[in-house]
Design a protein around this motif. Sequence first.
Motif, PDB file in Angstrom:
ATOM      1  N   ALA A 197     -42.065  -0.861 -43.215  1.00 43.67           N
ATOM      2  CA  ALA A 197     -41.574   0.490 -42.902  1.00 43.67           C
ATOM      3  C   ALA A 197     -41.290   0.650 -41.410  1.00 43.67           C
ATOM      4  O   ALA A 197     -40.297   1.278 -41.027  1.00 43.67           O
ATOM      5  CB  ALA A 197     -42.592   1.525 -43.374  1.00 43.67           C
ATOM      6  N   GLU A 198     -42.147   0.070 -40.575  1.00 44.15           N
ATOM      7  CA  GLU A 198     -41.938   0.195 -39.136  1.00 44.15           C
ATOM      8  C   GLU A 198     -40.681  -0.530 -38.684  1.00 44.15           C
ATOM      9  O   GLU A 198     -39.894  -0.003 -37.885  1.00 44.15           O
ATOM     10  CB  GLU A 198     -43.155  -0.335 -38.368  1.00 44.15           C
ATOM     11  CG  GLU A 198     -43.023  -0.151 -36.863  1.00 44.15           C
ATOM     12  CD  GLU A 198     -44.256  -0.598 -36.091  1.00 44.15           C
ATOM     13  OE1 GLU A 198     -44.221  -0.517 -34.851  1.00 44.15           O
ATOM     14  OE2 GLU A 198     -45.242  -1.029 -36.715  1.00 44.15           O
ATOM     15  N   LEU A 224     -38.028  -1.202 -40.484  1.00 46.14           N
ATOM     16  CA  LEU A 224     -36.860  -0.483 -41.007  1.00 46.14           C
ATOM     17  C   LEU A 224     -36.594   0.792 -40.201  1.00 46.14           C
ATOM     18  O   LEU A 224     -35.437   1.149 -39.953  1.00 46.14           O
ATOM     19  CB  LEU A 224     -37.059  -0.157 -42.481  1.00 46.14           C
ATOM     20  CG  LEU A 224     -37.090  -1.364 -43.429  1.00 46.14           C
ATOM     21  CD1 LEU A 224     -37.353  -0.924 -44.861  1.00 46.14           C
ATOM     22  CD2 LEU A 224     -35.797  -2.171 -43.346  1.00 46.14           C
ATOM     23  N   ARG A 225     -37.664   1.455 -39.785  1.00 42.10           N
ATOM     24  CA  ARG A 225     -37.496   2.656 -38.954  1.00 42.10           C
ATOM     25  C   ARG A 225     -36.877   2.288 -37.603  1.00 42.10           C
ATOM     26  O   ARG A 225     -35.959   2.968 -37.120  1.00 42.10           O
ATOM     27  CB  ARG A 225     -38.845   3.345 -38.758  1.00 42.10           C
ATOM     28  CG  ARG A 225     -38.796   4.551 -37.821  1.00 42.10           C
ATOM     29  CD  ARG A 225     -40.147   5.216 -37.688  1.00 42.10           C
ATOM     30  NE  ARG A 225     -41.170   4.326 -37.162  1.00 42.10           N
ATOM     31  CZ  ARG A 225     -41.327   4.030 -35.876  1.00 42.10           C
ATOM     32  NH1 ARG A 225     -40.477   4.525 -34.960  1.00 42.10           N
ATOM     33  NH2 ARG A 225     -42.287   3.228 -35.471  1.00 42.10           N
ATOM     34  N   LEU A 226     -37.365   1.211 -37.001  1.00 40.19           N
ATOM     35  CA  LEU A 226     -36.837   0.787 -35.706  1.00 40.19           C
ATOM     36  C   LEU A 226     -35.417   0.238 -35.828  1.00 40.19           C
ATOM     37  O   LEU A 226     -34.603   0.376 -34.909  1.00 40.19           O
ATOM     38  CB  LEU A 226     -37.767  -0.250 -35.086  1.00 40.19           C
ATOM     39  CG  LEU A 226     -39.133   0.309 -34.641  1.00 40.19           C
ATOM     40  CD1 LEU A 226     -40.095  -0.829 -34.311  1.00 40.19           C
ATOM     41  CD2 LEU A 226     -38.973   1.243 -33.451  1.00 40.19           C
ATOM     42  N   LYS A 227     -35.121  -0.383 -36.958  1.00 36.60           N
ATOM     43  CA  LYS A 227     -33.749  -0.856 -37.201  1.00 36.60           C
ATOM     44  C   LYS A 227     -32.767   0.309 -37.100  1.00 36.60           C
ATOM     45  O   LYS A 227     -31.717   0.215 -36.458  1.00 36.60           O
ATOM     46  CB  LYS A 227     -33.665  -1.500 -38.593  1.00 36.60           C
ATOM     47  CG  LYS A 227     -32.271  -1.984 -38.989  1.00 36.60           C
ATOM     48  CD  LYS A 227     -32.206  -2.319 -40.476  1.00 36.60           C
ATOM     49  CE  LYS A 227     -32.834  -3.632 -40.818  1.00 36.60           C
ATOM     50  NZ  LYS A 227     -31.864  -4.770 -40.702  1.00 36.60           N
ATOM     51  N   GLU A 228     -33.145   1.415 -37.718  1.00 34.19           N
ATOM     52  CA  GLU A 228     -32.286   2.604 -37.681  1.00 34.19           C
ATOM     53  C   GLU A 228     -32.283   3.230 -36.288  1.00 34.19           C
ATOM     54  O   GLU A 228     -31.226   3.624 -35.777  1.00 34.19           O
ATOM     55  CB  GLU A 228     -32.776   3.617 -38.716  1.00 34.19           C
ATOM     56  CG  GLU A 228     -31.902   4.842 -38.821  1.00 34.19           C
ATOM     57  CD  GLU A 228     -32.316   5.767 -39.958  1.00 34.19           C
ATOM     58  OE1 GLU A 228     -31.742   6.879 -40.043  1.00 34.19           O
ATOM     59  OE2 GLU A 228     -33.200   5.393 -40.759  1.00 34.19           O
ATOM     60  N   GLN A 229     -33.433   3.287 -35.669  1.00 35.63           N
ATOM     61  CA  GLN A 229     -33.546   3.925 -34.360  1.00 35.63           C
ATOM     62  C   GLN A 229     -32.704   3.211 -33.310  1.00 35.63           C
ATOM     63  O   GLN A 229     -32.115   3.855 -32.435  1.00 35.63           O
ATOM     64  CB  GLN A 229     -35.014   3.941 -33.932  1.00 35.63           C
ATOM     65  CG  GLN A 229     -35.260   4.553 -32.555  1.00 35.63           C
ATOM     66  CD  GLN A 229     -36.731   4.527 -32.173  1.00 35.63           C
ATOM     67  OE1 GLN A 229     -37.612   4.544 -33.033  1.00 35.63           O
ATOM     68  NE2 GLN A 229     -37.019   4.472 -30.881  1.00 35.63           N
ATOM     69  N   LYS A 289     -41.715  -2.532 -30.993  1.00 33.55           N
ATOM     70  CA  LYS A 289     -40.739  -1.884 -30.111  1.00 33.55           C
ATOM     71  C   LYS A 289     -40.609  -2.618 -28.782  1.00 33.55           C
ATOM     72  O   LYS A 289     -39.512  -2.707 -28.208  1.00 33.55           O
ATOM     73  CB  LYS A 289     -41.164  -0.435 -29.874  1.00 33.55           C
ATOM     74  CG  LYS A 289     -40.160   0.391 -29.099  1.00 33.55           C
ATOM     75  CD  LYS A 289     -40.597   1.849 -29.056  1.00 33.55           C
ATOM     76  CE  LYS A 289     -39.556   2.701 -28.323  1.00 33.55           C
ATOM     77  NZ  LYS A 289     -39.940   4.138 -28.330  1.00 33.55           N
ATOM     78  N   ASN A 336     -46.702  -1.184 -44.309  1.00 29.13           N
ATOM     79  CA  ASN A 336     -46.543  -0.472 -43.044  1.00 29.13           C
ATOM     80  C   ASN A 336     -45.665  -1.264 -42.077  1.00 29.13           C
ATOM     81  O   ASN A 336     -44.860  -0.692 -41.329  1.00 29.13           O
ATOM     82  CB  ASN A 336     -47.906  -0.221 -42.403  1.00 29.13           C
ATOM     83  CG  ASN A 336     -48.828   0.591 -43.279  1.00 29.13           C
ATOM     84  OD1 ASN A 336     -48.379   1.469 -44.023  1.00 29.13           O
ATOM     85  ND2 ASN A 336     -50.117   0.310 -43.218  1.00 29.13           N
ATOM     86  N   GLN A 378     -30.048   1.128 -33.868  1.00 28.14           N
ATOM     87  CA  GLN A 378     -28.809   0.566 -34.408  1.00 28.14           C
ATOM     88  C   GLN A 378     -27.628   0.647 -33.450  1.00 28.14           C
ATOM     89  O   GLN A 378     -26.689  -0.161 -33.543  1.00 28.14           O
ATOM     90  CB  GLN A 378     -28.455   1.266 -35.727  1.00 28.14           C
ATOM     91  CG  GLN A 378     -28.204   2.752 -35.623  1.00 28.14           C
ATOM     92  CD  GLN A 378     -27.924   3.377 -36.979  1.00 28.14           C
ATOM     93  OE1 GLN A 378     -27.435   2.703 -37.881  1.00 28.14           O
ATOM     94  NE2 GLN A 378     -28.242   4.638 -37.134  1.00 28.14           N
TER      95      GLN A 378
END
Length: 270
Positions: free
Chosen positions: A66-67, A69-74, A20, A63, A76
């Motif tokens: 997944a992290e 991909l989660r931040l990619k969405e967060q 992040k 992990n 965007q």
Amino acid sequence: MKFDLHTHHDRCGHASDKIKDYIEAAIQAGFQVIGISDHSPYFAHELDQPQPGIAMARSDFPNYIAEVLRLKEQYQDRIEVLLGVESDFYIDQIELYRSSYEPYPFDYIIGSVHQTRGVSIFNRTRWKGKDDAEQLDEKKHYYELIRDSANSGLFQILGHIDAMKGYYPGFADIRGAESEIDEALKAVAANDISIEINTSGGTKDCGGWYPSDAILERALHFGADVTFGSDAHVPSRVGDDWELVRKRLREIGFSRWVFFRQKRKVIVPL
């Protein structure tokens, strides 16, 4: 459009801060695209994490994915986050690495030769006692591996292709491997992938960027595309020298550089 495809974080053991933090640094620097590309695990080793100060544990790899991909969405709506990895290239393990990456939706994979004949390319002592012929043989072998990595079909980007000079600046002065360098660049062009301009050379003994202007001129001659990677191991280095690199590429004669989304080349005019 400003992009940086080569960043690390604390998971690899020799970079600082979290993913992040690199994304936030890219936003602060005015970038539209940031790629996360930490070091791949040693998939072939019997231990889960044989070198904690170099690469993440094999068990931690899902992990990591997944992290990101989660931040990619967060993020965007603020910046495009790309899922990458900097992969070691071991010619005898290429199928294992290929199968290890296949389940995941990578935007790109950086292929980097970090070892030759079992010794790190950054090991200063590897050159001690070698005569001119032996040094030339080492350089030829290095570029033969880079050519093979280009032909493997696994990578979209080849990382820091003259980084062997990092802690041995004399590597750049070893003459006689021009044919091997050219064959590697031809393979990059033939496979429609790219080499990176990696600005982390400025943090090593050699100074400057990887690769040299001479290699970039040859890359242009053979039609090989280029991309940008800071190889940041601290957030403050994200995008380091981006404007200077763009200016130099235009001076050399390039009209474009590229990044990768879903392994497809996105062309950005210079």
